[in-house]
Design an enzyme around this catalytic site. Sequence first.
Site, PDB file in Angstrom:
ATOM      1  N   HIS A 138      -3.722   1.916  -2.701  1.00 61.26           N
ATOM      2  CA  HIS A 138      -3.064   2.033  -4.007  1.00 61.26           C
ATOM      3  C   HIS A 138      -1.540   1.930  -3.891  1.00 61.26           C
ATOM      4  O   HIS A 138      -0.971   2.152  -2.837  1.00 61.26           O
ATOM      5  CB  HIS A 138      -3.453   3.352  -4.676  1.00 61.26           C
ATOM      6  N   ARG A 141       6.611   2.138  -6.588  1.00 63.11           N
ATOM      7  CA  ARG A 141       7.929   2.507  -6.060  1.00 63.11           C
ATOM      8  C   ARG A 141       8.702   1.219  -5.796  1.00 63.11           C
ATOM      9  O   ARG A 141       8.287   0.391  -5.011  1.00 63.11           O
ATOM     10  CB  ARG A 141       7.774   3.312  -4.782  1.00 63.11           C
ATOM     11  N   PRO A 192       0.839  -1.198   0.000  1.00 66.82           N
ATOM     12  CA  PRO A 192       0.000   0.000   0.000  1.00 66.82           C
ATOM     13  C   PRO A 192       0.872   1.245   0.000  1.00 66.82           C
ATOM     14  O   PRO A 192       2.032   1.203   0.403  1.00 66.82           O
ATOM     15  CB  PRO A 192      -0.777  -0.117   1.308  1.00 66.82           C
ATOM     16  N   GLU A 193       0.309   2.337  -0.450  1.00 67.31           N
ATOM     17  CA  GLU A 193       1.054   3.591  -0.425  1.00 67.31           C
ATOM     18  C   GLU A 193       1.284   4.064   1.012  1.00 67.31           C
ATOM     19  O   GLU A 193       2.320   4.617   1.345  1.00 67.31           O
ATOM     20  CB  GLU A 193       0.313   4.663  -1.223  1.00 67.31           C
ATOM     21  N   ILE A 194       0.306   3.816   1.883  1.00 64.68           N
ATOM     22  CA  ILE A 194       0.412   4.226   3.276  1.00 64.68           C
ATOM     23  C   ILE A 194      -0.056   3.070   4.152  1.00 64.68           C
ATOM     24  O   ILE A 194      -1.074   2.440   3.852  1.00 64.68           O
ATOM     25  CB  ILE A 194      -0.449   5.468   3.573  1.00 64.68           C
TER      26      ILE A 194
END
Length: 120
Positions: free
Chosen positions: A73, A77, A37-39
Amino acid sequence: MKDNLLKFKDLENLKLAEDLAKACFEMYSVTSTGLAPEIAYFNTKEYSEGGLDCGNKGSKFVDDIIIKHSDCHNLLRLEIVESLSVLYRITEDPKYCEWGWPIFETFEKYTKVESGGIVL
């Protein structure tokens, strides 16, 4: 490492790097897609919420890592792959290759563009 070129502080930093890489790797394994996850939040005394809003509910870390639905999302990266590569070269521990391969396969599965072009 075989030649004992690392000082005590270097070994402390290496241990920290290994621990961070493990936490990052688990961010990938805790989701249903295998993309981190992004966060994410860690369940601590200071911060606690119910488990994952999205992800792999069967993960052994379901009670440790909190992923809110709006943070599911992944912005593609790949720093973790670089980190695992560096850790493998320093330690020669094959677990870093074993951790990196499923991440690579997941990125290939979910981000590959058949036409070879750029998707906008």
